[in-house]
Design a protein around this motif. Sequence first.
Motif, PDB file in Angstrom:
ATOM      1  N   ALA A  78       0.830  -1.204   0.000  1.00 22.40           N
ATOM      2  CA  ALA A  78       0.000   0.000   0.000  1.00 22.40           C
ATOM      3  C   ALA A  78       0.864   1.252   0.000  1.00 22.40           C
ATOM      4  O   ALA A  78       0.392   2.337  -0.335  1.00 22.40           O
ATOM      5  CB  ALA A  78      -0.929   0.003   1.210  1.00 22.40           C
ATOM      6  N   THR A  79       2.147   1.094   0.401  1.00 22.87           N
ATOM      7  CA  THR A  79       3.080   2.211   0.392  1.00 22.87           C
ATOM      8  C   THR A  79       4.427   1.727  -0.138  1.00 22.87           C
ATOM      9  O   THR A  79       4.860   0.613   0.161  1.00 22.87           O
ATOM     10  CB  THR A  79       3.273   2.805   1.807  1.00 22.87           C
ATOM     11  N   LEU A 101       3.489   5.891  -3.692  1.00 24.13           N
ATOM     12  CA  LEU A 101       4.828   6.373  -3.341  1.00 24.13           C
ATOM     13  C   LEU A 101       4.761   7.313  -2.141  1.00 24.13           C
ATOM     14  O   LEU A 101       4.005   8.280  -2.141  1.00 24.13           O
ATOM     15  CB  LEU A 101       5.467   7.098  -4.528  1.00 24.13           C
ATOM     16  N   VAL A 102       5.590   7.003  -1.121  1.00 20.59           N
ATOM     17  CA  VAL A 102       5.674   7.870   0.052  1.00 20.59           C
ATOM     18  C   VAL A 102       7.053   8.503   0.182  1.00 20.59           C
ATOM     19  O   VAL A 102       7.242   9.429   0.968  1.00 20.59           O
ATOM     20  CB  VAL A 102       5.302   7.115   1.345  1.00 20.59           C
ATOM     21  N   GLY A 103       8.018   8.009  -0.581  1.00 23.62           N
ATOM     22  CA  GLY A 103       9.371   8.551  -0.568  1.00 23.62           C
ATOM     23  C   GLY A 103      10.127   8.117  -1.803  1.00 23.62           C
ATOM     24  O   GLY A 103       9.867   7.038  -2.342  1.00 23.62           O
ATOM     25  N   VAL A 104      11.038   8.991  -2.254  1.00 24.66           N
ATOM     26  CA  VAL A 104      11.827   8.708  -3.458  1.00 24.66           C
ATOM     27  C   VAL A 104      13.254   9.206  -3.251  1.00 24.66           C
ATOM     28  O   VAL A 104      13.526   9.994  -2.345  1.00 24.66           O
ATOM     29  CB  VAL A 104      11.211   9.376  -4.715  1.00 24.66           C
ATOM     30  N   LEU A 160       9.229   6.169   7.254  1.00 27.08           N
ATOM     31  CA  LEU A 160       8.074   6.162   6.344  1.00 27.08           C
ATOM     32  C   LEU A 160       7.295   4.845   6.415  1.00 27.08           C
ATOM     33  O   LEU A 160       6.174   4.759   5.923  1.00 27.08           O
ATOM     34  CB  LEU A 160       8.535   6.420   4.908  1.00 27.08           C
ATOM     35  N   ALA A 161       7.889   3.801   7.001  1.00 30.19           N
ATOM     36  CA  ALA A 161       7.271   2.480   7.166  1.00 30.19           C
ATOM     37  C   ALA A 161       6.650   1.953   5.874  1.00 30.19           C
ATOM     38  O   ALA A 161       5.484   1.573   5.849  1.00 30.19           O
ATOM     39  CB  ALA A 161       6.244   2.519   8.291  1.00 30.19           C
ATOM     40  N   PRO A 162       7.434   1.905   4.786  1.00 29.29           N
ATOM     41  CA  PRO A 162       6.859   1.418   3.527  1.00 29.29           C
ATOM     42  C   PRO A 162       6.627  -0.094   3.549  1.00 29.29           C
ATOM     43  O   PRO A 162       7.338  -0.836   4.225  1.00 29.29           O
ATOM     44  CB  PRO A 162       7.946   1.769   2.505  1.00 29.29           C
ATOM     45  N   ASP A 163       5.635  -0.523   2.803  1.00 25.75           N
ATOM     46  CA  ASP A 163       5.389  -1.956   2.636  1.00 25.75           C
ATOM     47  C   ASP A 163       6.414  -2.568   1.697  1.00 25.75           C
ATOM     48  O   ASP A 163       6.683  -3.766   1.763  1.00 25.75           O
ATOM     49  CB  ASP A 163       3.991  -2.204   2.056  1.00 25.75           C
ATOM     50  N   LEU A 164       6.965  -1.739   0.804  1.00 23.34           N
ATOM     51  CA  LEU A 164       7.927  -2.217  -0.189  1.00 23.34           C
ATOM     52  C   LEU A 164       8.933  -1.118  -0.490  1.00 23.34           C
ATOM     53  O   LEU A 164       8.550   0.039  -0.663  1.00 23.34           O
ATOM     54  CB  LEU A 164       7.193  -2.613  -1.484  1.00 23.34           C
TER      55      LEU A 164
END
Length: 190
Positions: free
Chosen positions: A83-84, A105-108, A138-142
Amino acid sequence: MFMHNRPWLAVLLVAVALLCACAPAAQTSPSPAPATDATESPADSPVDSPAESPEQSPAAQEESFAVLTDVLGREVVLAERPATIVSLTPTNTEIVCALGLSDLLVGVDAYSNYPASVEGLEKVGDYSGPNAESIVALAPDLVLAGDKLQQESIDQLSQLGLTVLATEVGTYDAVADSIRLVAQATGTQD
């Protein structure tokens, strides 16, 4: 005419050509996975289906959204559709957006500036120095990473409990494999 409308594409193509020319042959691409049948080639499927992955128990396979083999030959298990996402390369950022997933996308990385919708996202370092603290926050899923050049960051983020998928290929001919891998990781292969 095509290149005049998209100068970034010309720059990207030149950069890819230079990287391919400078990279040692042994590091340009991972060893292909064995084909699952006579009609499927390794280039057609960078993903191991759960049934083909002997290292994982059948119960774990059934609970997984996807079991993928990344470009470094690592098996990456995604428990559910992400999801993120954090992207550590401009190429991955553009692939995610081209798949219609820019809202995930939450961060790049610092060099991801296309499409314009990613310019306001949190920057998590550059290609050679992703900022692990920012990414974890950011706790991304991927996390979509590069290749062997980002190996240290890939290992560090994996040890911190993040799901990291290395997707950057070393040859122009393998770009479609990278796109397929991101699509399969996000459930958008159709």
